[in-house]
Motif scaffolding. Structure first.
Motif, PDB file in Angstrom:
ATOM      1  N   MET A   1      -0.138 -16.632 -12.711  1.00 57.11           N
ATOM      2  CA  MET A   1      -0.092 -15.171 -12.793  1.00 57.11           C
ATOM      3  C   MET A   1       0.043 -14.590 -11.391  1.00 57.11           C
ATOM      4  SD  MET A   1      -2.765 -12.579 -14.696  1.00 57.11           S
ATOM      5  CE  MET A   1      -4.201 -13.025 -13.699  1.00 57.11           C
ATOM      6  N   LYS A   2       0.917 -13.619 -11.249  1.00 57.51           N
ATOM      7  CA  LYS A   2       1.110 -12.941  -9.967  1.00 57.51           C
ATOM      8  C   LYS A   2       0.465 -11.562 -10.038  1.00 57.51           C
ATOM      9  CE  LYS A   2       4.630 -11.711  -6.537  1.00 57.51           C
ATOM     10  NZ  LYS A   2       6.085 -11.723  -6.192  1.00 57.51           N
ATOM     11  N   VAL A   3      -0.432 -11.295  -9.104  1.00 57.54           N
ATOM     12  CA  VAL A   3      -1.242 -10.074  -9.129  1.00 57.54           C
ATOM     13  C   VAL A   3      -1.045  -9.294  -7.839  1.00 57.54           C
ATOM     14  CG1 VAL A   3      -3.551  -9.116  -9.421  1.00 57.54           C
ATOM     15  CG2 VAL A   3      -2.961 -11.299 -10.509  1.00 57.54           C
ATOM     16  N   PHE A   4      -0.753  -8.010  -7.951  1.00 61.13           N
ATOM     17  CA  PHE A   4      -0.692  -7.133  -6.778  1.00 61.13           C
ATOM     18  C   PHE A   4      -1.980  -6.320  -6.729  1.00 61.13           C
ATOM     19  CE2 PHE A   4       0.207  -3.679  -3.982  1.00 61.13           C
ATOM     20  CZ  PHE A   4       1.190  -4.139  -3.116  1.00 61.13           C
ATOM     21  N   ILE A   5      -2.635  -6.293  -5.548  1.00 62.29           N
ATOM     22  CA  ILE A   5      -3.896  -5.569  -5.394  1.00 62.29           C
ATOM     23  C   ILE A   5      -3.739  -4.450  -4.365  1.00 62.29           C
ATOM     24  CG2 ILE A   5      -6.350  -5.723  -4.813  1.00 62.29           C
ATOM     25  CD1 ILE A   5      -6.246  -8.699  -5.505  1.00 62.29           C
ATOM     26  N   PHE A   6      -3.894  -3.215  -4.815  1.00 60.58           N
ATOM     27  CA  PHE A   6      -4.049  -2.091  -3.883  1.00 60.58           C
ATOM     28  C   PHE A   6      -5.524  -2.080  -3.476  1.00 60.58           C
ATOM     29  CE2 PHE A   6      -0.253  -0.623  -6.159  1.00 60.58           C
ATOM     30  CZ  PHE A   6       0.525  -0.155  -5.114  1.00 60.58           C
ATOM     31  N   GLY A   7      -5.783  -2.178  -2.172  1.00 60.00           N
ATOM     32  CA  GLY A   7      -7.161  -2.282  -1.708  1.00 60.00           C
ATOM     33  C   GLY A   7      -7.566  -3.724  -1.462  1.00 60.00           C
ATOM     34  N   VAL A   8      -6.583  -4.591  -1.230  1.00 60.13           N
ATOM     35  CA  VAL A   8      -6.862  -6.024  -1.080  1.00 60.13           C
ATOM     36  C   VAL A   8      -7.701  -6.335   0.156  1.00 60.13           C
ATOM     37  CG1 VAL A   8      -4.749  -6.554   0.228  1.00 60.13           C
ATOM     38  CG2 VAL A   8      -5.771  -8.307  -1.273  1.00 60.13           C
ATOM     39  N   SER A   9      -7.721  -5.437   1.143  1.00 56.13           N
ATOM     40  CA  SER A   9      -8.519  -5.673   2.344  1.00 56.13           C
ATOM     41  C   SER A   9      -9.920  -5.072   2.239  1.00 56.13           C
ATOM     42  CB  SER A   9      -7.819  -5.090   3.580  1.00 56.13           C
ATOM     43  OG  SER A   9      -7.643  -3.685   3.439  1.00 56.13           O
ATOM     44  N   GLU A  26      -1.125 -16.215  -7.844  1.00 58.82           N
ATOM     45  CA  GLU A  26      -0.426 -15.717  -6.659  1.00 58.82           C
ATOM     46  C   GLU A  26      -0.869 -14.276  -6.424  1.00 58.82           C
ATOM     47  OE1 GLU A  26       4.167 -14.996  -5.050  1.00 58.82           O
ATOM     48  OE2 GLU A  26       3.792 -15.963  -6.994  1.00 58.82           O
ATOM     49  N   VAL A  27      -1.371 -13.994  -5.222  1.00 60.07           N
ATOM     50  CA  VAL A  27      -1.931 -12.673  -4.921  1.00 60.07           C
ATOM     51  C   VAL A  27      -1.095 -11.995  -3.835  1.00 60.07           C
ATOM     52  CG1 VAL A  27      -3.972 -11.379  -4.211  1.00 60.07           C
ATOM     53  CG2 VAL A  27      -4.238 -13.516  -5.510  1.00 60.07           C
ATOM     54  N   VAL A  28      -0.771 -10.740  -4.079  1.00 54.16           N
ATOM     55  CA  VAL A  28      -0.014  -9.913  -3.144  1.00 54.16           C
ATOM     56  C   VAL A  28      -0.771  -8.604  -2.972  1.00 54.16           C
ATOM     57  CG1 VAL A  28       2.266  -8.965  -2.606  1.00 54.16           C
ATOM     58  CG2 VAL A  28       2.068 -10.903  -4.178  1.00 54.16           C
ATOM     59  N   GLY A  29      -0.641  -7.979  -1.811  1.00 50.60           N
ATOM     60  CA  GLY A  29      -1.350  -6.717  -1.621  1.00 50.60           C
ATOM     61  C   GLY A  29      -0.770  -5.879  -0.503  1.00 50.60           C
ATOM     62  N   LEU A  30      -1.315  -4.678  -0.372  1.00 51.49           N
ATOM     63  CA  LEU A  30      -0.912  -3.730   0.667  1.00 51.49           C
ATOM     64  C   LEU A  30      -2.061  -3.538   1.640  1.00 51.49           C
ATOM     65  CD1 LEU A  30       1.186  -1.565   1.683  1.00 51.49           C
ATOM     66  CD2 LEU A  30      -0.059   0.081   0.249  1.00 51.49           C
ATOM     67  N   VAL A  31      -1.769  -3.672   2.950  1.00 50.43           N
ATOM     68  CA  VAL A  31      -2.776  -3.454   3.984  1.00 50.43           C
ATOM     69  C   VAL A  31      -2.271  -2.401   4.960  1.00 50.43           C
ATOM     70  CG1 VAL A  31      -3.762  -5.768   3.784  1.00 50.43           C
ATOM     71  CG2 VAL A  31      -1.898  -5.363   5.406  1.00 50.43           C
ATOM     72  N   GLU A  46      -0.217 -12.922   0.210  1.00 50.65           N
ATOM     73  CA  GLU A  46       0.963 -12.286   0.786  1.00 50.65           C
ATOM     74  C   GLU A  46       0.718 -10.783   0.866  1.00 50.65           C
ATOM     75  OE1 GLU A  46       5.658 -11.374  -0.330  1.00 50.65           O
ATOM     76  OE2 GLU A  46       4.469 -12.745  -1.569  1.00 50.65           O
ATOM     77  N   THR A  47       1.083 -10.162   1.983  1.00 49.31           N
ATOM     78  CA  THR A  47       0.795  -8.736   2.136  1.00 49.31           C
ATOM     79  C   THR A  47       1.987  -7.963   2.692  1.00 49.31           C
ATOM     80  OG1 THR A  47      -0.168  -9.181   4.322  1.00 49.31           O
ATOM     81  CG2 THR A  47      -1.694  -9.013   2.460  1.00 49.31           C
ATOM     82  N   PHE A  48       1.982  -6.675   2.371  1.00 51.66           N
ATOM     83  CA  PHE A  48       2.892  -5.714   2.969  1.00 51.66           C
ATOM     84  C   PHE A  48       2.036  -4.782   3.828  1.00 51.66           C
ATOM     85  CE2 PHE A  48       4.852  -7.053  -0.961  1.00 51.66           C
ATOM     86  CZ  PHE A  48       6.186  -7.226  -0.621  1.00 51.66           C
ATOM     87  N   MET A  63       7.605  -3.578  -3.827  1.00 49.58           N
ATOM     88  CA  MET A  63       6.541  -4.506  -3.460  1.00 49.58           C
ATOM     89  C   MET A  63       5.934  -5.164  -4.696  1.00 49.58           C
ATOM     90  SD  MET A  63       4.472  -2.193  -0.667  1.00 49.58           S
ATOM     91  CE  MET A  63       5.320  -1.183   0.548  1.00 49.58           C
ATOM     92  N   LEU A  64       6.044  -4.503  -5.833  1.00 49.87           N
ATOM     93  CA  LEU A  64       5.415  -4.980  -7.060  1.00 49.87           C
ATOM     94  C   LEU A  64       6.342  -5.855  -7.896  1.00 49.87           C
ATOM     95  CD1 LEU A  64       3.783  -1.607  -8.220  1.00 49.87           C
ATOM     96  CD2 LEU A  64       3.040  -3.164  -6.420  1.00 49.87           C
ATOM     97  N   SER A  65       7.560  -6.043  -7.426  1.00 53.59           N
ATOM     98  CA  SER A  65       8.556  -6.786  -8.186  1.00 53.59           C
ATOM     99  C   SER A  65       8.069  -8.199  -8.528  1.00 53.59           C
ATOM    100  CB  SER A  65       9.854  -6.871  -7.385  1.00 53.59           C
ATOM    101  OG  SER A  65      10.820  -7.627  -8.069  1.00 53.59           O
TER     102      SER A  65
END
Length: 239
Positions: A1-9, A26-31, A46-48, A63-65
């Motif tokens: 599962m691929k998860v995007f987290i706003f607030g990952v930091s 798989e974890v992705v997020g915005l910092v 992985e982060t943007f 970013m959420l693709s």
């Protein structure tokens, strides 16, 4: 599962990312800053880099693709009204729209129990924070996405117990951030729990069992509920 987290930091976001990564997700997020990106990359995230308050939904959606679910754990913690409105209100709305634009079907929001910290004296900024949180909860529930809202009670920085109380309504108390993150991870791995608002508190039920107990409130695609024996046993464990 691929998860995007706003607030990952953030406090809960980091714990959630670690929990999901340990499960093989798989974890992705915005910092906001490059140094945060370096720290999280060492954890396999992985982060943007970007400022949420300065980006719009169209800028966020690429970013959420490819993600299976988007999680919003960012929060202002009841600071200045301008920041609360931007992060707890407009930020959620932009993330919700970006999720839709990216074609991601699931959206999970970490909110707050409306009574959390109400035993303490609150100033007008904190009252504004609770009002914004409630209104954005309403916005999420009106979405066409498969949404989930988790409302924990007062958050504490202490070791998790691995046991909670989870359901449509919980009393005001307190809970560790570790247990919140673990519960949220378990919920993300149970997609049958959808379009529900759940409240979370410290309790005596193991997290996986507490999550399964809430399947009693879900109707499956075939129109059947979980087996009565499982439902009754899990529900009794929460009381």
């Amino acid at each position: 599962m691929k998860v995007f987290i706003f607030g990952v930091s953030g406090a809960v976001g980091k714990l959630l990312a670690r929990n999901l990564a340990d499960r093989g997700d798989e974890v992705v997020g915005l910092v906001r800053r490059e140094e945060q990106r370096t720290d999280l990359s060492m954890r396999g995230v992985e982060t943007f880099v970007g400022e949420l308050t300065e980006l719009d939904a169209e800028s966020l959606s690429p970013m959420l693709s490819g993600c299976d679910v988007v999680v919003y754990t960012a929060g202002s913690n009841g600071g200045a009204r301008r920041i609360t409105a931007a992060v707890d209100g407009e930020g959620v709305e932009k993330a919700l729209e970006a999720t839709r634009l990216a074609g991601v079907g699931r959206f999970a929001l970490l909110s707050v129990l409306p009574e959390a910290a109400r035993g303490q004296r609150q100033d007008s900024d904190v009252e504004f924070y609770f009002a914004v949180k409630k209104l954005v909860d309403v916005t999420v529930t009106l979405s066409d996405l498969d949404w989930l809202i988790l409302r924990p009670s007062l958050l504490l920085d202490r070791a998790g117990t691995g046991t909670v109380a989870l359901g449509p309504a919980q009393p005001n108390d307190e809970i560790s951030r570790e247990d919140v993150a673990a519960t949220l991870a378990e919920l993300l791995h149970e997609p049958r729990i959808r379009r529900q608002l759940l409240e979370l508190n410290q309790g005596l039920t193991p997290i996986d069992k507490a999550v399964r107990a809430n399947l009693a409130w879900c109707v499956s695609e075939r129109g059947n509920r979980p087996e009565e024996s499982d439902r009754d046993g899990d529900a009794a464990g929460q009381r």
